[in-house]
Motif scaffolding. Sequence first.
Motif, PDB file in Angstrom:
ATOM      1  N   GLY A 171      47.410  32.483  44.042  1.00  0.00           N
ATOM      2  CA  GLY A 171      47.327  33.947  44.086  1.00  0.00           C
ATOM      3  C   GLY A 171      46.833  34.522  42.767  1.00  0.00           C
ATOM      4  N   ALA A 172      47.341  33.984  41.664  1.00  0.00           N
ATOM      5  CA  ALA A 172      46.898  34.461  40.351  1.00  0.00           C
ATOM      6  C   ALA A 172      45.413  34.188  40.143  1.00  0.00           C
ATOM      7  CB  ALA A 172      47.722  33.805  39.249  1.00  0.00           C
ATOM      8  N   GLY A 173      44.968  33.006  40.562  1.00  0.00           N
ATOM      9  CA  GLY A 173      43.550  32.676  40.439  1.00  0.00           C
ATOM     10  C   GLY A 173      42.668  33.596  41.269  1.00  0.00           C
ATOM     11  N   ALA A 174      43.119  33.924  42.478  1.00  0.00           N
ATOM     12  CA  ALA A 174      42.337  34.826  43.339  1.00  0.00           C
ATOM     13  C   ALA A 174      42.250  36.217  42.730  1.00  0.00           C
ATOM     14  CB  ALA A 174      42.951  34.872  44.731  1.00  0.00           C
ATOM     15  N   VAL A 175      43.356  36.696  42.174  1.00  0.00           N
ATOM     16  CA  VAL A 175      43.352  38.024  41.544  1.00  0.00           C
ATOM     17  C   VAL A 175      42.441  38.025  40.322  1.00  0.00           C
ATOM     18  CG1 VAL A 175      44.779  39.680  40.269  1.00  0.00           C
ATOM     19  CG2 VAL A 175      45.614  38.716  42.423  1.00  0.00           C
ATOM     20  N   LEU A 176      42.566  36.977  39.486  1.00  0.00           N
ATOM     21  CA  LEU A 176      41.705  36.898  38.296  1.00  0.00           C
ATOM     22  C   LEU A 176      40.232  36.853  38.687  1.00  0.00           C
ATOM     23  CD1 LEU A 176      43.691  34.437  35.997  1.00  0.00           C
ATOM     24  CD2 LEU A 176      43.250  36.868  35.618  1.00  0.00           C
ATOM     25  N   TYR A 177      39.915  36.064  39.732  1.00  0.00           N
ATOM     26  CA  TYR A 177      38.513  35.984  40.161  1.00  0.00           C
ATOM     27  C   TYR A 177      38.008  37.352  40.618  1.00  0.00           C
ATOM     28  CZ  TYR A 177      34.261  34.981  42.618  1.00  0.00           C
ATOM     29  OH  TYR A 177      32.962  35.006  43.010  1.00  0.00           O
ATOM     30  N   SER A 178      38.819  38.040  41.406  1.00  0.00           N
ATOM     31  CA  SER A 178      38.366  39.339  41.906  1.00  0.00           C
ATOM     32  C   SER A 178      38.189  40.344  40.766  1.00  0.00           C
ATOM     33  CB  SER A 178      39.331  39.877  42.969  1.00  0.00           C
ATOM     34  OG  SER A 178      40.570  40.215  42.399  1.00  0.00           O
TER      35      SER A 178
ATOM     36  N   ARG B  13      33.685  44.462  44.442  1.00  0.00           N
ATOM     37  CA  ARG B  13      35.077  44.528  44.891  1.00  0.00           C
ATOM     38  C   ARG B  13      35.169  43.904  46.278  1.00  0.00           C
ATOM     39  NH1 ARG B  13      36.283  44.391  40.490  1.00  0.00           N
ATOM     40  NH2 ARG B  13      36.209  46.121  39.080  1.00  0.00           N
ATOM     41  N   GLU B  14      35.601  42.650  46.313  1.00  0.00           N
ATOM     42  CA  GLU B  14      35.657  41.914  47.583  1.00  0.00           C
ATOM     43  C   GLU B  14      36.528  42.604  48.623  1.00  0.00           C
ATOM     44  OE1 GLU B  14      36.112  40.331  44.701  1.00  0.00           O
ATOM     45  OE2 GLU B  14      34.583  38.789  44.648  1.00  0.00           O
TER      46      GLU B  14
ATOM     47  N   LEU C 189      38.683  31.188  47.692  1.00  0.00           N
ATOM     48  CA  LEU C 189      40.057  30.744  47.935  1.00  0.00           C
ATOM     49  C   LEU C 189      40.122  29.234  48.163  1.00  0.00           C
ATOM     50  CD1 LEU C 189      41.415  33.645  50.183  1.00  0.00           C
ATOM     51  CD2 LEU C 189      41.895  33.210  47.768  1.00  0.00           C
ATOM     52  N   VAL C 190      39.222  28.714  48.978  1.00  0.00           N
ATOM     53  CA  VAL C 190      39.207  27.267  49.223  1.00  0.00           C
ATOM     54  C   VAL C 190      38.814  26.537  47.935  1.00  0.00           C
ATOM     55  CG1 VAL C 190      38.136  25.401  50.541  1.00  0.00           C
ATOM     56  CG2 VAL C 190      38.732  27.543  51.671  1.00  0.00           C
ATOM     57  N   GLY C 191      37.856  27.092  47.208  1.00  0.00           N
ATOM     58  CA  GLY C 191      37.427  26.487  45.955  1.00  0.00           C
ATOM     59  C   GLY C 191      38.532  26.435  44.912  1.00  0.00           C
TER      60      GLY C 191
ATOM     61  N   GLN D 247      37.917  26.188  36.767  1.00  0.00           N
ATOM     62  CA  GLN D 247      37.280  26.610  38.016  1.00  0.00           C
ATOM     63  C   GLN D 247      36.755  28.041  37.913  1.00  0.00           C
ATOM     64  OE1 GLN D 247      36.347  24.654  40.057  1.00  0.00           O
ATOM     65  NE2 GLN D 247      36.111  25.578  42.038  1.00  0.00           N
ATOM     66  N   LEU D 248      37.520  28.935  37.313  1.00  0.00           N
ATOM     67  CA  LEU D 248      37.058  30.317  37.168  1.00  0.00           C
ATOM     68  C   LEU D 248      35.826  30.384  36.262  1.00  0.00           C
ATOM     69  CD1 LEU D 248      40.483  32.171  36.982  1.00  0.00           C
ATOM     70  CD2 LEU D 248      38.819  32.250  38.849  1.00  0.00           C
ATOM     71  N   LEU D 249      35.804  29.559  35.213  1.00  0.00           N
ATOM     72  CA  LEU D 249      34.612  29.519  34.356  1.00  0.00           C
ATOM     73  C   LEU D 249      33.411  28.971  35.133  1.00  0.00           C
ATOM     74  CD1 LEU D 249      36.143  28.326  30.967  1.00  0.00           C
ATOM     75  CD2 LEU D 249      35.255  30.609  31.530  1.00  0.00           C
TER      76      LEU D 249
END
Length: 144
Positions: free
Chosen positions: A34-41, A47-48, A67-69, A98-100
């Motif tokens: 969840g944290a990763g998804a929020v950071l990515y967005s 705005r997804e 999300l899958v990634g 992954q975010l980078l």
Amino acid sequence: MDPSNALSSPEVQAFASGFPVMLLHLAVTLVLLGAGAVLYSLMTPWREVTLIRQGNAAAALAFGGVLVGLAVPLAVSLSVSTTARDIVIWGVATLVIQLLCFRLVDLVLTGLPQRIEKGEMSAAVVLVGAKLATALVLAAALTG
């Protein structure tokens, strides 16, 4: 069979001691996801959630790929970790990498955000493919 013997069997004892640990590891990993998804967005120029609510299928596909990634390396991190601390350390490391990688993919594939905002599915498919490819490579690196 005596019911008290069934409760003291090694299988039931292993479940009783392992199930809470499994729930803790699952919760830690889901929080990281969840944290990763929020950071990515927050990192993306579009705005997804807003686009998805407006019915933009390309944005939904692209965010689903994210999300899958994010989940693939986190799942491998979970499988190779033995404690919640291990999961946090390896999970945060994989999320940052992954975010980078996702950001790099966004920069290399210039113009994709604008095409996704316009709802172009072909752009979303390329973006998802690139992000899943990086996720698989990162997951393999965790085990190697």
